[in-house]
Design a protein around this motif. Structure first.
Motif: not given
Length: 400
Positions: A74-81
């Motif tokens: 699983i690759c989450l391409r953004t750190g906008q959490f």
């Protein structure tokens, strides 16, 4: 596009990262191998950092792809959490599970059930988070909590954090000791050298099915390596723009001219390029005189500034016809045989008696607004003019 003109099977410098086009240079292979070993063995968290445009996302995608033989990637391409629940929903989406509007604890339980329900042939989940330098402490703590999931002593979540160099400082915060102490693998991407940049460009052209020599001249490749200063992102952009200009002008292979034209247009973009040539530093100027500085105020309102006065007392001054002149201070003795006296007239002087290390500084008059007692000191910068000093013994004899 220019692929047909240059006989390329695909775009050699795509804007979107393609894991298949990863170029291994320098010690990059060893660094990625260390991170891969950390993740597959479940020893701890792996951290990948680097400056913007250094290829972090490409390396993250490549590792997620190559390590999925025994792990679910699983690759989450953004750190906008902004909140932990946003992260948990993204993990559920990556696992192919639906999510509903639930509170944080319900989402944690749903993620745990989804991971524990993976097939027995899987060793767990490889969770890669790109742009991790943007994550806040609550989200980072939530990621640490996910690494606690295990089955019979085997960790079920292998975590890879990738981000800019500020991620290292963020993880070193004492409030994140629980997360930072679990880091077992760390790598930092460095800018490419000029040789590595040239190899990078040629490897990308070969990856696209082309011959580097028929696409770019060696001079064009060298210029690209110089102006891009080791940034893969800049190399990709400028090389792509140069190939486009070559196709428009029917130039094959492209030369320095196409690269320079593309560089001129790219100056308007927020990318950093260096100048292809820099002016050389002039090292032929005359050196500035050094030595002890002595300032003596005389009776006629002058302040004598003597450089190297201590040395002059023991050594005889150089001859006037051979002494070097400081630029803008003392002219050629042969061209200046007259000196200005106090009354404004020019009187001949003996050039051999001139001390080239002594200067007179005129102070404000005694009846100036400053007054006699608060006359500014010379070192305060209140000088009206600076002129060459003549032999004092000659001046005193003339005044008498």
């Amino acid at each position: 596009m220019y692929q047909t003109f240059f006989d390329l099977a695909r775009a050699p410098f795509p804007a979107s990262p393609d894991p298949a086009s990863l170029v291994i240079y320098g010690d990059l292979g060893d660094q990625l191998g260390e991170l891969a070993g950390c993740l597959t063995s479940g020893q701890g968290i792996a951290v990948l950092t680097g400056p913007p445009g250094s290829g972090k996302t490409l390396c993250t995608l490549a590792m997620t792809r190559d390590l999925t033989s025994s792990l679910v990637g699983i690759c989450l391409r953004t750190g906008q959490f902004n909140q932990p629940r946003e992260l948990l929903k993204s993990v559920l989406h990556g696992l192919g599970h639906p999510f509903r509007q639930q509170d944080d604890q319900d989402l944690r339980l749903a993620v745990a059930d989804a991971i524990h329900g993976l097939p027995s042939t899987s060793n767990g989940v490889l969770l890669a988070v790109d742009e991790a330098h943007r994550l806040g402490m609550p989200v980072l703590e939530e990621l640490r909590g996910l690494t606690n999931l295990d089955a019979n002593g085997r960790p079920l979540v292998r975590l890879l954090l990738a981000g800019q160099c500020g991620l290292e400082e963020k993880l070193a915060d004492p409030q994140l000791d629980g997360l930072y102490q679990r880091v077992r693998g760390q790598a930092r991407l460095q800018p490419l050298t000029r040789g590595e940049s040239q190899s990078y460009l040629k490897s990308r052209i070969r990856f696209a099915g082309g011959d580097p020599g028929s696409v770019m001249t060696d001079e064009a490749v060298e210029l690209l390596a110089i102006v891009c200063d080791g940034s893969p992102r800049c190399l990709n952009h400028l090389a792509d723009a140069s190939l486009q200009r070559g196709a428009w002008s029917a130039t094959r292979p492209i030369t320095r001219g196409e690269v320079l034209d593309a560089l001129t247009e790219s100056r308007q973009l927020p990318l950093r390029f260096v100048e292809p040539s820099r002016p050389s530093v002039d090292t032929t100027s005359a050196p500035i005189a050094t030595g002890p500085v002595e300032m003596i105020q005389t009776e006629d309102g002058f302040c004598s500034v003597e450089v190297g006065a201590g040395d002059a007392a023991t050594e005889s001054p150089p001859a006037a016809d051979t002494a070097p002149a400081a630029d803008g201070v003392i002219g050629d003795p042969a061209a200046r045989s007259m000196d200005e006296s106090d009354d404004g007239h020019h009187t001949p002087t003996d050039e051999k008696s001139v001390d080239v290390t002594a200067f007179d500084v005129v102070l404000p008059e005694a009846n100036s607004p400053h007054g006699e007692h608060d006359r500014p000191r010379p070192h305060m910068g209140l000088f009206s003019r600076l002129r060459r000093a003549t032999n004092r013994s000659t001046d005193e004899t003339t005044s008498d």
